[in-house]
Write a protein that holds these residues in place. Structure first.
Motif, PDB file in Angstrom:
ATOM      1  N   VAL A  12      -9.411   3.871   7.320  1.00 31.13           N
ATOM      2  CA  VAL A  12     -10.125   2.752   6.685  1.00 31.13           C
ATOM      3  C   VAL A  12     -10.893   2.283   7.565  1.00 31.13           C
ATOM      4  CG1 VAL A  12      -9.891   0.955   5.147  1.00 31.13           C
ATOM      5  CG2 VAL A  12      -8.266   2.533   4.759  1.00 31.13           C
ATOM      6  N   SER A  13     -12.241   2.229   7.509  1.00 28.33           N
ATOM      7  CA  SER A  13     -13.121   1.424   8.189  1.00 28.33           C
ATOM      8  C   SER A  13     -13.941   0.448   7.710  1.00 28.33           C
ATOM      9  CB  SER A  13     -14.010   2.521   8.935  1.00 28.33           C
ATOM     10  OG  SER A  13     -14.913   3.306   7.718  1.00 28.33           O
ATOM     11  N   ARG A  14     -14.082   0.455   6.249  1.00 29.77           N
ATOM     12  CA  ARG A  14     -14.946  -0.551   5.411  1.00 29.77           C
ATOM     13  C   ARG A  14     -13.736  -0.769   4.193  1.00 29.77           C
ATOM     14  NH1 ARG A  14     -20.311   1.692   4.053  1.00 29.77           N
ATOM     15  NH2 ARG A  14     -20.427  -0.506   3.253  1.00 29.77           N
ATOM     16  N   LEU A  15     -14.117  -2.032   3.725  1.00 28.02           N
ATOM     17  CA  LEU A  15     -13.494  -2.496   2.457  1.00 28.02           C
ATOM     18  C   LEU A  15     -14.434  -2.727   1.391  1.00 28.02           C
ATOM     19  CD1 LEU A  15     -10.903  -5.009   4.145  1.00 28.02           C
ATOM     20  CD2 LEU A  15     -10.359  -2.839   3.477  1.00 28.02           C
ATOM     21  N   PRO A  16     -13.876  -2.914   0.060  1.00 24.66           N
ATOM     22  CA  PRO A  16     -12.566  -2.383  -0.331  1.00 24.66           C
ATOM     23  C   PRO A  16     -12.471  -0.854  -0.187  1.00 24.66           C
ATOM     24  CG  PRO A  16     -13.765  -3.071  -2.178  1.00 24.66           C
ATOM     25  CD  PRO A  16     -14.614  -3.525  -0.836  1.00 24.66           C
ATOM     26  N   TYR A  17     -11.332  -0.322   0.016  1.00 30.58           N
ATOM     27  CA  TYR A  17     -10.901   1.082   0.099  1.00 30.58           C
ATOM     28  C   TYR A  17      -9.730   1.430  -0.721  1.00 30.58           C
ATOM     29  CZ  TYR A  17     -10.901   5.437   2.516  1.00 30.58           C
ATOM     30  OH  TYR A  17     -10.817   6.979   2.862  1.00 30.58           O
ATOM     31  N   ALA A  18      -9.662   2.494  -1.561  1.00 31.55           N
ATOM     32  CA  ALA A  18      -8.465   2.742  -2.180  1.00 31.55           C
ATOM     33  C   ALA A  18      -8.144   4.292  -1.875  1.00 31.55           C
ATOM     34  CB  ALA A  18      -8.970   2.670  -3.521  1.00 31.55           C
ATOM     35  N   VAL A  19      -6.629   4.444  -1.837  1.00 36.65           N
ATOM     36  CA  VAL A  19      -6.112   5.819  -1.771  1.00 36.65           C
ATOM     37  C   VAL A  19      -5.329   5.915  -2.877  1.00 36.65           C
ATOM     38  CG1 VAL A  19      -4.560   7.178  -0.372  1.00 36.65           C
ATOM     39  CG2 VAL A  19      -6.201   5.737   0.763  1.00 36.65           C
ATOM     40  N   LEU A  20      -5.290   7.111  -3.563  1.00 39.25           N
ATOM     41  CA  LEU A  20      -4.567   7.408  -4.775  1.00 39.25           C
ATOM     42  C   LEU A  20      -3.530   8.564  -4.271  1.00 39.25           C
ATOM     43  CD1 LEU A  20      -4.286   6.360  -7.744  1.00 39.25           C
ATOM     44  CD2 LEU A  20      -5.791   8.371  -8.242  1.00 39.25           C
ATOM     45  N   MET A  21      -2.206   8.319  -4.558  1.00 39.73           N
ATOM     46  CA  MET A  21      -1.245   9.284  -4.151  1.00 39.73           C
ATOM     47  C   MET A  21      -0.488  10.000  -5.465  1.00 39.73           C
ATOM     48  SD  MET A  21       0.353   7.471  -0.823  1.00 39.73           S
ATOM     49  CE  MET A  21      -0.322   5.809  -0.847  1.00 39.73           C
ATOM     50  N   ASP A  22      -0.011  11.091  -5.370  1.00 43.27           N
ATOM     51  CA  ASP A  22       0.721  11.618  -6.763  1.00 43.27           C
ATOM     52  C   ASP A  22       2.330  11.183  -6.376  1.00 43.27           C
ATOM     53  OD1 ASP A  22       1.610  13.357  -4.935  1.00 43.27           O
ATOM     54  OD2 ASP A  22       0.623  14.928  -5.648  1.00 43.27           O
ATOM     55  N   ARG A  23       3.020  11.524  -7.361  1.00 41.34           N
ATOM     56  CA  ARG A  23       4.367  11.019  -7.272  1.00 41.34           C
ATOM     57  C   ARG A  23       5.273  11.948  -5.972  1.00 41.34           C
ATOM     58  NH1 ARG A  23       3.933  11.933 -12.890  1.00 41.34           N
ATOM     59  NH2 ARG A  23       4.498  10.230 -14.005  1.00 41.34           N
ATOM     60  N   GLN A  24       4.362  13.002  -5.395  1.00 39.48           N
ATOM     61  CA  GLN A  24       5.049  13.607  -4.422  1.00 39.48           C
ATOM     62  C   GLN A  24       4.571  12.944  -2.871  1.00 39.48           C
ATOM     63  OE1 GLN A  24       3.989  15.642  -7.058  1.00 39.48           O
ATOM     64  NE2 GLN A  24       6.131  15.368  -7.459  1.00 39.48           N
ATOM     65  N   GLY A  25       3.646  11.736  -3.176  1.00 39.92           N
ATOM     66  CA  GLY A  25       3.180  11.417  -2.010  1.00 39.92           C
ATOM     67  C   GLY A  25       1.961  11.861  -1.354  1.00 39.92           C
ATOM     68  N   THR A  26       1.320  12.764  -2.141  1.00 44.66           N
ATOM     69  CA  THR A  26       0.345  13.600  -1.718  1.00 44.66           C
ATOM     70  C   THR A  26      -1.012  12.813  -1.958  1.00 44.66           C
ATOM     71  OG1 THR A  26       1.225  15.803  -2.239  1.00 44.66           O
ATOM     72  CG2 THR A  26      -1.051  15.905  -1.895  1.00 44.66           C
ATOM     73  N   VAL A  27      -1.925  12.692  -1.033  1.00 41.45           N
ATOM     74  CA  VAL A  27      -3.175  11.774  -1.529  1.00 41.45           C
ATOM     75  C   VAL A  27      -4.204  12.725  -2.414  1.00 41.45           C
ATOM     76  CG1 VAL A  27      -5.178  10.918  -0.152  1.00 41.45           C
ATOM     77  CG2 VAL A  27      -2.954  10.696   0.827  1.00 41.45           C
ATOM     78  N   THR A  28      -4.105  12.292  -3.613  1.00 43.88           N
ATOM     79  CA  THR A  28      -5.034  12.864  -4.375  1.00 43.88           C
ATOM     80  C   THR A  28      -6.606  12.639  -4.419  1.00 43.88           C
ATOM     81  OG1 THR A  28      -4.455  11.668  -6.138  1.00 43.88           O
ATOM     82  CG2 THR A  28      -3.164  13.829  -5.811  1.00 43.88           C
ATOM     83  N   ALA A  29      -6.787  11.344  -3.965  1.00 39.92           N
ATOM     84  CA  ALA A  29      -8.179  10.977  -4.116  1.00 39.92           C
ATOM     85  C   ALA A  29      -8.076   9.877  -3.167  1.00 39.92           C
ATOM     86  CB  ALA A  29      -8.706  10.438  -5.371  1.00 39.92           C
ATOM     87  N   LYS A  30      -9.445   9.465  -2.618  1.00 43.88           N
ATOM     88  CA  LYS A  30      -9.516   8.380  -1.698  1.00 43.88           C
ATOM     89  C   LYS A  30     -11.188   8.003  -1.405  1.00 43.88           C
ATOM     90  CE  LYS A  30      -9.156  10.710   2.627  1.00 43.88           C
ATOM     91  NZ  LYS A  30      -8.252  10.768   3.895  1.00 43.88           N
ATOM     92  N   GLY A  31     -11.486   6.882  -1.191  1.00 44.31           N
ATOM     93  CA  GLY A  31     -12.521   6.378  -0.914  1.00 44.31           C
ATOM     94  C   GLY A  31     -12.977   4.836  -0.911  1.00 44.31           C
ATOM     95  N   LEU A  32     -14.126   4.654  -0.485  1.00 47.24           N
ATOM     96  CA  LEU A  32     -14.709   3.083  -0.518  1.00 47.24           C
ATOM     97  C   LEU A  32     -14.932   2.738  -2.219  1.00 47.24           C
ATOM     98  CD1 LEU A  32     -15.603   1.094   1.353  1.00 47.24           C
ATOM     99  CD2 LEU A  32     -17.854   1.989   1.138  1.00 47.24           C
ATOM    100  N   VAL A  33     -14.347   1.535  -2.588  1.00 45.09           N
ATOM    101  CA  VAL A  33     -14.640   1.206  -4.038  1.00 45.09           C
ATOM    102  C   VAL A  33     -15.146  -0.150  -4.065  1.00 45.09           C
ATOM    103  CG1 VAL A  33     -13.245   0.736  -5.922  1.00 45.09           C
ATOM    104  CG2 VAL A  33     -12.253   2.492  -4.387  1.00 45.09           C
ATOM    105  N   ASN A  34     -16.453  -0.101  -4.361  1.00 51.15           N
ATOM    106  CA  ASN A  34     -17.372  -1.381  -4.532  1.00 51.15           C
ATOM    107  C   ASN A  34     -17.465  -1.910  -6.041  1.00 51.15           C
ATOM    108  OD1 ASN A  34     -18.076  -1.741  -1.760  1.00 51.15           O
ATOM    109  ND2 ASN A  34     -19.218  -0.028  -1.755  1.00 51.15           N
ATOM    110  N   SER A  35     -17.015  -1.155  -7.020  1.00 50.38           N
ATOM    111  CA  SER A  35     -17.285  -1.398  -8.182  1.00 50.38           C
ATOM    112  C   SER A  35     -16.153  -0.885  -9.160  1.00 50.38           C
ATOM    113  CB  SER A  35     -18.580  -0.957  -8.925  1.00 50.38           C
ATOM    114  OG  SER A  35     -18.480   0.505  -8.729  1.00 50.38           O
ATOM    115  N   ARG A  36     -16.136  -1.140 -10.312  1.00 50.96           N
ATOM    116  CA  ARG A  36     -15.249  -0.705 -11.511  1.00 50.96           C
ATOM    117  C   ARG A  36     -15.327   0.709 -11.494  1.00 50.96           C
ATOM    118  NH1 ARG A  36     -12.378  -3.388 -16.027  1.00 50.96           N
ATOM    119  NH2 ARG A  36     -11.216  -1.509 -17.024  1.00 50.96           N
TER     120      ARG A  36
END
Length: 149
Positions: free
Chosen positions: A96-120
């Motif tokens: 994570v180098s910039r904020l806001p940043y989000a990481v989405l993980m599934d039930r197994q703890g695998t990262v399924t999506a991530k990225g900078l989040v500046n808007s809804r």
């Protein structure tokens, strides 16, 4: 699809146990923010609504680091019902180098999506990317083979 998340056993600001990575009861949205970040503050009502509306299907965890008064911040913003961890290691684990940043993980703890989040819209894109099985909405839009789903 994605890569396994680092597995960390963290303690939240309110002494709550906050496991990150590994098998979980439901998918996890890990949202990196800072009390001094104006865009982060703009997204807080959306995060609170998401945590409330999707409470049966999604775990929302807030993450930050630094010297700010985080406990006062979560009280002022009405975030005391969400796990909130302070961890420089966590941010470094996900690069994570910039904020806001989000990481989405599934039930197994695998990262399924991530990225900078500046808007809804970008937060919605991240959640939709997980539903479509692509790490980012940009990859979905840029790869015609993905449209065959």
């Amino acid at each position: 699809m994605g890569s396994p998340s680092p597995v960390l056993a963290l303690t939240g600001l309110q002494s709550e146990h906050v496991p990150i990575g590994g098998p979980q009861a439901k998918p996890t949205l890990l949202f990196f923010l800072a009390p001094t970040c104006p865009v982060c503050k703009k997204l807080i009502p959306i995060l609170k609504a998401l945590a409330h509306d999707e409470s049966k299907a999604l775990r929302v965890v807030l993450a930050s680091d630094g010297d700010a008064d985080h406990l006062q911040f979560i009280r002022e913003q009405g975030l005391t019902h969400l796990p909130y961890v302070l961890s420089t290691e966590l941010g470094m684990s996900y690069r994570v180098s910039r904020l806001p940043y989000a990481v989405l993980m599934d039930r197994q703890g695998t990262v399924t999506a991530k990225g900078l989040v500046n808007s809804r819209e970008q937060l919605d894109s991240l959640l939709n990317a997980q539903d479509m099985g692509t790490p980012t909405i940009q990859q979905y839009l840029g790869d015609p083979a993905q449209h065959a789903h």
